[in-house]
Write an enzyme that holds these catalytic residues in place. Structure first.
Site, short mmCIF file in Angstrom:
data_model
loop_
_atom_site.label_atom_id
_atom_site.label_comp_id
_atom_site.label_asym_id
_atom_site.label_seq_id
_atom_site.Cartn_x
_atom_site.Cartn_y
_atom_site.Cartn_z
N LYS A 1 22.03 -37.42 17.47
CA LYS A 1 22.73 -36.83 18.60
C LYS A 1 24.09 -36.31 18.11
CE LYS A 1 22.85 -37.82 23.49
NZ LYS A 1 22.38 -38.67 24.56
N GLU B 1 14.44 -46.55 37.35
CA GLU B 1 15.01 -46.84 38.66
C GLU B 1 14.04 -47.64 39.52
OE1 GLU B 1 15.14 -43.90 37.15
OE2 GLU B 1 17.29 -43.51 36.93
N ARG C 1 14.08 -41.85 43.18
CA ARG C 1 12.90 -42.23 42.40
C ARG C 1 12.45 -43.65 42.73
NH1 ARG C 1 12.11 -40.29 36.35
NH2 ARG C 1 11.99 -38.33 37.47
C1 LIG Z 1 15.67 -40.41 36.53
C2 LIG Z 1 16.96 -40.24 35.77
N1 LIG Z 1 17.76 -41.31 35.58
C3 LIG Z 1 18.92 -41.18 34.90
C4 LIG Z 1 19.29 -39.98 34.39
C5 LIG Z 1 20.64 -39.80 33.69
N2 LIG Z 1 20.45 -39.44 32.28
C6 LIG Z 1 20.57 -38.17 31.87
S1 LIG Z 1 20.30 -38.01 30.25
C7 LIG Z 1 20.03 -39.64 30.06
C8 LIG Z 1 19.73 -40.19 28.71
C9 LIG Z 1 18.52 -39.56 28.15
O1 LIG Z 1 18.28 -40.11 26.89
P1 LIG Z 1 17.21 -39.44 25.94
O2 LIG Z 1 15.96 -39.15 26.70
O3 LIG Z 1 17.08 -40.30 24.75
O4 LIG Z 1 17.84 -38.04 25.58
P2 LIG Z 1 19.12 -37.71 24.68
O5 LIG Z 1 20.26 -37.50 25.62
O6 LIG Z 1 19.36 -38.86 23.75
O7 LIG Z 1 18.73 -36.48 23.98
C10 LIG Z 1 20.17 -40.31 31.27
C11 LIG Z 1 20.05 -41.77 31.47
C12 LIG Z 1 18.43 -38.89 34.62
N3 LIG Z 1 18.72 -37.65 34.17
N4 LIG Z 1 17.28 -39.05 35.29
#
Ligand SMILES: Cc1ncc(C[n+]2csc(CCOP(=O)(O)OP(=O)(O)O)c2C)c(N)n1
Length: 639
Positions: free
Chosen positions: A285, A371, A399
């Site tokens: 990242k 969630e 959700r």
């Molecule tokens: C249902 C839901 N819960 C929480 C989030 C908030 N959120 C956005 S990005 C993220 C982390 C995602 O991690 P990853 O899939 O590993 O992607 P990266 O950012 O590391 O590329 C979260 C928790 C979301 N977008 N959707």
């Protein structure tokens, strides 16, 4: 002033078709230029930085190898799609990201044919991709469907449901697991530990063995380039991984920043794969921008920043944010009551629960992006006599709705729901707006539904929720800073179902639910200046309603306006329902219910959004005048 990055190669690539003409050996140079372009753009707009920087090579490799948009490329969450936007005809607008009338910060079907699926909430990409793959097969079209999903998003139930279905359907779907070992915060859970074990290479097979395996599966001799890639990546994982047991052909881990690894693997899968394939790609990242590499969590989402130093612009706050007031109040209450526990679904900082995590680590649970599970896990804790605070943003609580209904409310379990980001959220746009929580919660029998009018009220509501043990209770509050009121030493316990009169008048009554109270008070000044004596009341509760307060306002005023930052069907609807059942609407009272407009409100600054929605000072004055059959002329700030 920093000058714009030099991008001679990128200047020749407007669309993926142009990328086909770029020599493989020049792709690292193109990647550097895309990175520079993205860093420069986000430094001016703010937005999601780390995730996009981590997938620059992957995005280029996919567009180079596959035939988008006919081949479908789906990004999970969509916050990592800025390089994709740069390469798919949107570079000229990349500096409008997340601005009013600008590009969305996520993928969006309406924005480009290269975005076959809109996203922003996580863990949807495998389901959507599977639907596209099956739909294409049914329609007799041969195309590739590629779903990219992060390791954090893979922790959600939906992703597993989709893997389970895809393995059984044996559809031709390519899932790319983009494993950067980060969610927003460090990832949690057994799945994350499992991926880390795979990526650490404990179980790799030798190159020859791998060659045999790929040949067996892909039915051709394996490209020499793949052999080289695998040598670099320290080999392929042995059989029997979880993904293989689910019916996927599992390739990886491979280095997601190396074109030598990505291109041959993607080309082979494109040309030879039949059933579902999962390619495990390891990335970093924030790759290529040292400040973001060093602090992946702080550079996940950023304000405008200085490219040279990495320093992010910080507006001087006038007041603490609602999130931090909530976090502090919960820590304070947890000090008095050891039954208080906190639950977050991968958002410890966003929800302010990181404060509880620091103070009481054993009483704080980050359950991952889950969630639904978070809500039912909280329900389980409540059955054991704990006081769970299940802190989820309004938009993400959607959700977990069936879990709120079935696992919490029907059983009358005292789960507390602090609901952050209630109302408009600005640049994240309609996918993240907290519009529906009052509507979907206040309709549930025995649910207590509160909204804080300011940060002191929020503190009272935290304490009230601790004290209330008779069933589920929620309290909503918006993104951003409070209004600057003085905070009490400790919150007070509010009487359930009782609102308060904030200002007394006699002709017009403004009954507010939540933080629109501030604009009601400003509007009251304008109305008074126009000779209209105005009462302002803070309902505090949408459920149970303060019947006595509503009766009093209805009987002693000519106009009654309800106002809330939520969709139709919420507070105002409950007030109208009550008034109609009591006959309070039968005697000429002029009633208006101000709610969010019935549209998907596009990203803009919150003030612009309030004005468009008519939920600001001027809009309130207009509504009162409209109810009285007058037009607004020369009324203070409202004109
Ligand atoms: C249902 C839901 N819960 C929480 C989030 C908030 N959120 C956005 S990005 C993220 C982390 C995602 O991690 P990853 O899939 O590993 O992607 P990266 O950012 O590391 O590329 C979260 C928790 C979301 N977008 N959707």
């Amino acid at each position: 002033m920093t000058s714009l990055p030099a991008t001679p190669l990128l200047d020749t690539v407007k669309l993926p078709a142009d990328l086909k003409k770029v020599d493989d050996r020049d792709l690292p140079k193109l990647a550097r230029e895309v990175r520079d372009e993205m860093i420069d753009a986000v430094s001016k707009t703010g937005g999601h930085l780390g995730a996009g920087l981590g997938v620059v090579e992957l995005t280029i490799a996919i567009h180079k190898v596959f035939n988008t948009p006919d081949d479908r490329l789906i990004f999970d969450v969509g916050h990592q799609c800025y390089p994709h936007k740069i390469l798919t005809g949107r570079r000229d607008r990349i500096r409008t990201l997340r601005q009013e009338d600008g590009l969305s910060g996520f993928t969006r079907r309406a924005e480009s044919e290269y975005d076959p699926f809109g996203a922003a909430h996580s863990s949807t990409s495998i389901s959507a991709g599977l639907g596209m793959a099956v739909g294409s097969e049914l329609a007799g079209k041969k195309r590739n469907v590629i779903s990219i999903i992060g390791d954090g998003s893979m922790s959600a139930g939906m992703a597993f449901e989709a893997l389970n279905n895809a393995g059984a359907l044996d559809a031709r779907l390519i899932v790319i697991l983009n494993d950067n070992d980060m969610s927003i915060a460090p990832p949690t859970g057994a799945m994350s530990a499992y991926l880390a074990r795979l990526a650490s290479g404990r179980a790799y097979m030798g190159v020859r063995e791998m060659g045999k395996k790929l040949t067996g599966y892909l039915g051709r001799s394996v490209d020499r380039a793949i052999t080289r890639a695998v040598e670099h990546a320290r080999g392929y994982v042995t059989g029997g991984t979880m993904f293989e047991e689910l019916g996927f052909y599992h390739i990886g881990p491979i280095d997601g920043h190396s074109f030598d690894h990505l291109l041959p693997v993607l080309r082979n899968v494109r040309d030879n794969a039949h059933g579902p394939v999962l390619i495990h790609v390891v990335t970093q990242k924030g790759k290529g921008y040292p400040p973001a590499e060093a602090a992946a969590d702080k550079y996940h989402g950023v304000n405008k920043f200085d490219v040279i130093t990495g320093a992010q612009a910080k507006a001087k706050p006038n007041a603490p944010s609602y999130t931090s007031v909530f976090g502090d109040a919960l820590v304070q209450e947890a000090g008095f009551d050891d039954k208080i526990v906190g639950i977050t679904a991968a958002m410890p900082d966003g929800t302010g629960l990181s404060k509880l995590q620091q103070a009481y680590p054993s009483r704080t649970f980050d359950v991952g992006i889950a969630e639904q599970h978070a809500v039912t896990f909280a329900a389980g804790l409540a059955t054991e006599g704990f006081k769970p605070f299940c802190a989820i943003y309004s938009t993400f609580l959607q959700r977990g709705y069936d879990q709120v209904v079935h696992d919490v409310a029907i059983q009358g379990l005292p789960v507390r729901f602090p609901i952050d980001r209630a109302g408009f959220v600005g640049a994240d746009g309609p996918t993240h707006a907290g519009s529906f929580d009052t509507t979907f919660l206040a309709t549930l029998p025995n649910m207590v539904v509160m909204a804080a009018a300011d940060e002191a009220e929020l503190k009272h509501m935290v304490r009230t929720a601790v004290a209330y043990d008779d069933g589920p209770i929620s309290f909503r509050y918006p993104r951003g800073e409070g209004v600057g009121v003085e905070l009490p030493e400790r919150g007070e316990i509010l009487e359930i179902g009782k609102g308060r009169i904030v200002k007394e008048g006699s002709k017009v009554a403004l009954l507010s639910f939540g933080t629109r109270l501030k604009d009601c008070l400003l509007a009251a000044e304008d109305l008074e200046a126009a000779g209209l004596s105005t009462t302002v009341a803070d309902a505090r509760f949408a459920k149970p309603l303060d019947h006595e307060l509503i009766r009093q306002l209805a009987r002693h005023h000519e106009v009654l306006i309800t106002i809330e930052e939520g969709a139709v069907g919420g507070f105002g609807s409950h007030v109208l329902q009550f008034m109609s059942s009591e006959g309070l609407l039968d005697h000429g009272l002029k009633v208006r219910s101000m709610v969010l407009p019935d549209i998907w409100m596009e990203q803009a600054s919150p003030d612009v959004m309030y004005a468009k929605a008519g939920l600001d000072r001027a809009g309130i004055v207009r509504t009162v005048f409209g109810a009285l059959g007058k037009t607004v002329v020369g009324v203070g700030a409202a004109g």
